[in-house]
Motif scaffolding. Structure first.
Motif, short mmCIF file in Angstrom:
data_model
loop_
_atom_site.label_atom_id
_atom_site.label_comp_id
_atom_site.label_asym_id
_atom_site.label_seq_id
_atom_site.Cartn_x
_atom_site.Cartn_y
_atom_site.Cartn_z
N ARG A 283 0.71 -1.08 0.09
CA ARG A 283 -0.21 0.14 0.02
C ARG A 283 1.06 1.21 -0.05
O ARG A 283 0.58 2.11 -0.68
N ALA A 284 2.06 1.18 0.89
CA ALA A 284 2.92 2.32 0.96
C ALA A 284 3.58 2.67 -0.38
O ALA A 284 3.76 3.62 -1.01
N LEU A 285 3.94 1.51 -1.32
CA LEU A 285 4.62 1.59 -2.52
C LEU A 285 3.59 2.33 -3.62
O LEU A 285 4.05 2.96 -4.32
N ILE A 286 2.33 1.88 -3.57
CA ILE A 286 1.55 2.56 -4.40
C ILE A 286 1.17 3.91 -4.25
O ILE A 286 0.94 4.68 -4.91
N GLU A 287 0.95 4.08 -2.74
CA GLU A 287 0.84 5.54 -2.64
C GLU A 287 2.15 6.61 -2.97
O GLU A 287 1.85 7.64 -3.44
N ARG A 288 3.49 5.87 -2.77
CA ARG A 288 4.40 6.78 -3.20
C ARG A 288 4.44 6.89 -4.51
O ARG A 288 4.81 8.04 -5.21
N LEU B 71 -1.17 -4.39 -11.37
CA LEU B 71 -1.86 -5.50 -11.21
C LEU B 71 -2.27 -5.71 -10.00
O LEU B 71 -3.45 -6.22 -9.74
N ALA B 72 -1.49 -5.44 -9.11
CA ALA B 72 -1.93 -5.36 -7.59
C ALA B 72 -3.12 -4.78 -7.39
O ALA B 72 -3.99 -5.11 -6.49
N LEU C 296 -6.64 -1.80 -1.98
CA LEU C 296 -5.25 -1.49 -1.82
C LEU C 296 -5.31 -0.03 -2.10
O LEU C 296 -4.33 0.83 -1.62
N ILE C 297 -6.27 0.56 -2.99
CA ILE C 297 -6.28 2.09 -3.11
C ILE C 297 -7.39 2.85 -2.39
O ILE C 297 -7.68 3.97 -2.73
#
Length: 201
Positions: A72-77, A129-130, A137-138
């Motif tokens: 989740r943090a990777l997606i946010e960054r 894809l995640a 997750l988003i």
């Protein structure tokens, strides 16, 4: 007595290894991104990241509660990077154009999306894809700056046209990221058609 002092010192070193992380959370995220790039999302584990940054698993879990929290943090960054690119492109366009705000927003978005797709790698594919597989997750991700759908009026033809063009660019982005197979010459014609529509009115 000396043995006890030795054990105490060793325990202290282990504790330091757990909490002292050079670079902080960003170092963990950088390592996680590298793991995904080299082995896909399945290679991303708390243990693997801990090993990459030379801390214990507890050191990683001190910043991110679990693997899902890390993703989740990777997606946010990643989203923050795109937002920064969008803001930079919009500022550059405003400095040299007299077009309307909406036209500039769309032009900046197009530039950011196409540039992002051009430089995308396995990391972007894995994160995309995640999100598709696990939409939660988003949840709560602040997308207002990059996707201002709430500000659009469905009864306004200009707003509807704006939304259609945004979706067209996003479709091109997905085509490149997921490698769907849109022929290059057709993609080029689509982009040129969109650019004509986007010309300042």
């Amino acid at each position: 007595m000396n043995t006890n002092r030795s054990v105490t010192k060793q325990d202290s070193q282990v504790s330091d290894k757990r909490v002292k992380l050079k670079g902080g959370p960003d170092a963990i995220l950088d390592a996680a991104e590298d793991l995904i790039r080299t082995g896909g999302m399945e290679r991303l584990t708390i243990g693997g990241v801990a090993s990459a940054v030379d801390v214990t698993k507890a050191g990683v879990l001190h910043h991110f509660s679990n693997r899902r929290g890390l993703v989740r943090a990777l997606i946010e960054r990643d989203h923050q990077r795109f937002a920064a690119s969008l803001s930079e492109n919009l500022s550059a366009l405003k400095a040299k154009s007299g077009a309307s705000s909406r036209d500039l927003e769309l032009a900046a978005y197009a530039a950011s999306v196409l540039s992002d797709a051009e430089t995308a790698d396995s990391l972007r594919l894995s994160l995309t894809l995640a999100c598709l597989i696990v939409p939660s997750l988003i949840e709560d991700l602040d997308v207002a700056q990059t996707t201002p759908w709430e500000a659009l009026d469905p009864s306004d033809d200009n707003d509807v046209a704006y939304a259609l063009e945004r979706l067209a660019y996003e479709g091109l982005w997905l085509n490149r990221i997921l490698k769907i197979g849109l022929p290059d010459d057709l993609e080029t014609k689509i982009i040129k058609s969109l650019e004509k529509i986007d010309e300042p009115r």
